[in-house]
Write an enzyme that holds these catalytic residues in place. Structure first.
Site, PDB file in Angstrom:
ATOM      1  N   ASP A 166       0.769  -1.378  -0.083  1.00 47.01           N
ATOM      2  CA  ASP A 166       0.034   0.033  -0.178  1.00 47.01           C
ATOM      3  C   ASP A 166       0.868   1.225   0.009  1.00 47.01           C
ATOM      4  O   ASP A 166       1.625   1.542   0.793  1.00 47.01           O
ATOM      5  CB  ASP A 166      -0.986  -0.186   1.279  1.00 47.01           C
ATOM      6  CG  ASP A 166      -2.029  -1.071   1.244  1.00 47.01           C
ATOM      7  OD1 ASP A 166      -1.817  -2.055   0.338  1.00 47.01           O
ATOM      8  OD2 ASP A 166      -2.463  -1.090   2.102  1.00 47.01           O
ATOM      9  N   GLU A 193     -11.654  -0.901   0.749  1.00 46.43           N
ATOM     10  CA  GLU A 193     -10.576  -0.243   1.169  1.00 46.43           C
ATOM     11  C   GLU A 193      -9.833   1.054   0.659  1.00 46.43           C
ATOM     12  O   GLU A 193     -10.140   1.344  -0.608  1.00 46.43           O
ATOM     13  CB  GLU A 193      -9.328  -1.656   0.947  1.00 46.43           C
ATOM     14  CG  GLU A 193      -9.804  -2.832   1.502  1.00 46.43           C
ATOM     15  CD  GLU A 193      -8.326  -3.763   1.810  1.00 46.43           C
ATOM     16  OE1 GLU A 193      -7.949  -3.688   2.841  1.00 46.43           O
ATOM     17  OE2 GLU A 193      -8.122  -4.376   0.720  1.00 46.43           O
TER      18      GLU A 193
END
Length: 446
Positions: free
Chosen positions: A74, A312
């Site tokens: 990420d 997300e």
């Protein structure tokens, strides 16, 4: 996910319920006005891969590690207070979750640490090191967030997962932040003089599910993470977006007509009882007056009850006075009776609060190709519509992502990317998007 064997709702009963209710697919908490919109089963049923949304094939084995010695996944850029990619004396900065590259891919989230990188051209990145002094961050590990600079300071938002010093890993998630000084010179960028880390938001159990609520009964997930800074260009008010789950336990959750869609669609559907475990949502909180000690939790912008359990890394790009709300989700997070790819999803509205409709009719914006369905993930759309993500697992054949952990370490390492994926360019016109171009991995373009 464990499913319960109960008789599915009949199509007739559900359709009757829809008609009797008089509700549309746009629903809200009573106290939230028209704030909360449902991503419906009908909308998600329209998901399909096509030339406008399917990413080119990526050969994971040919990607070079951006950070030798580390896995990274990420990723987010340092922005200014208005959300633009920041430049500090000509330097761009990105942050990523990282773990040593000798750790098995399935274990990296257990020891995730935020590290940062800087670059003059947005292509060639230099590892700066850990963002925070070792041991200072909250949680037993840190998950994704965002970073905003203002007046020489960095305000770093992140997910504090678990608790420092715990003997066994736990998964409680809270939104946290810390503020430090930005120092930049000809040699690079560094961060100094960090203040105290603090928890700024926790789930309330009403709009956003607590860990305790999620653990009641079987199946389902739990999320309260991924704080993303956003300043509304129209009102100048400031917010944090985040990923959550609808409040309450699965046993208390009832199937509502607005979760399904139109009466015509509902009349053709049997909703499997296991779909109750899908309750993902996109949360929002207002930073009142720009004061980080005054953060007001608001009802969610989007809910995916009976549709999807994980939305997300939500974030917003404003273009042509429209609000484009993006989020990521996985193949295995869809509710029973629905299917969708690992992909970037999106919604559009004329205002920040309320009115969101799925882009492209279904919500799907970008997806991995069918023959390499796990090649990338965790996409983030930048203000110029460049999209960055990380290389995940490639060339698994008919294997599902859940099967990878049962393979040899050699297999897992050889098929895992753990670095940035090729950047891609989107175009957007009203409620339609199109994949336009692919660039070099990790390229943060002007």
């Amino acid at each position: 996910m464990i499913r319960k064997n109960k008789k599915a709702l009949t199509a007739l009963a559900l359709a009757t319920s829809v008609v009797a209710s008089g509700l549309t697919a746009l629903s809200a908490y009573a106290e939230g006005g028209e704030q909360t919109v449902n991503w419906t089963r009908e909308q998600a049923s329209k998901i399909e891969l096509n030339q406008d949304n399917t990413l080119p094939y990526t050969d994971i084995s040919k990607l070079e590690k951006l950070a030798p010695g580390y896995h990274m996944w990420d990723t987010w850029a340092l922005t200014d207070r208005d959300g633009n990619v920041a430049s500090i004396k000509g330097w761009k900065v990105i942050f990523a979750l990282t773990a040593p590259s000798d750790v098995l891919p399935g274990k990296v989230h257990d020891i995730a640490t935020i590290r940062y990188f800087y670059s003059k051209n947005g292509k060639d990145w230099t590892l700066g090191g850990e963002l925070f002094p070792s041991g200072s961050a909250l949680g037993s590990r840190q998950w994704a967030g965002s970073a905003m600079m203002d007046n020489g300071k960095i305000h770093a938002f992140y997910t504090a997962t678990g608790h420092k010093g715990e003997e066994r890993l736990t998964y409680e998630q809270r939104l946290a932040m810390a503020t430090g000084d930005i120092v930049a010179d000809n040699s690079g960028v560094r961060f100094e003089n960090w203040g105290d880390h603090r928890i700024i938001l926790e789930p309330d159990g009403k709009h956003y599910q607590t860990k305790e609520q999620a653990q009641q009964g079987e199946g389902g997930g739990y999320a309260f993470r991924d704080p993303m800074w956003f300043k509304d260009p129209q009102t100048k008010k400031e917010y944090l977006l985040f990923e959550g789950n609808s409040g309450g336990s699965a046993a208390d959750r009832k199937l509502k007509p607005e979760y399904v869609g139109s009466p015509e669609f509902a009349g053709q559907q049997n909703v499997p009882p296991g779909a109750v475990h899908a309750n993902g949502n996109i949360g929002i909180a207002e930073v009142e007056g720009g004061d980080f000690s005054k953060i007001k939790m608001l009802p969610p912008l989007v809910e995916a009850n009976y549709v999807n359990e994980e939305l997300e890394r939500p974030h917003i790009v404003v273009k042509d006075k429209k609000y484009y709300l993006f989020t990521d989700s996985h193949i295995n997070k869809y509710a029973d009776g629905l299917t969708g790819p690992d992909g970037l999803y999106g919604f559009v509205s004329d205002k920040l609060i309320g009115g969101y409709k799925p882009l492209n009719g279904s919500g799907l914006v970008l997806a991995n190709p069918a023959d390499n369905p796990y090649q990338a993930y965790s996409w983030l759309v930048l203000p110029n519509l460049n999209v960055v993500g990380f290389a995940h697992f490639g060339d698994l054949g008919n294997m599902s992502i859940g099967d990878v952990g049962n393979q040899t370490p050699e297999f897992q390492f050889s098929h895992f990317g753990g670095t940035l994926a090729p950047t891609v360019k989107l175009s957007i016109k009203d409620d339609r998007t199109k994949l336009e171009q692919e660039y070099e991995p990790g390229w943060i373009k002007q």
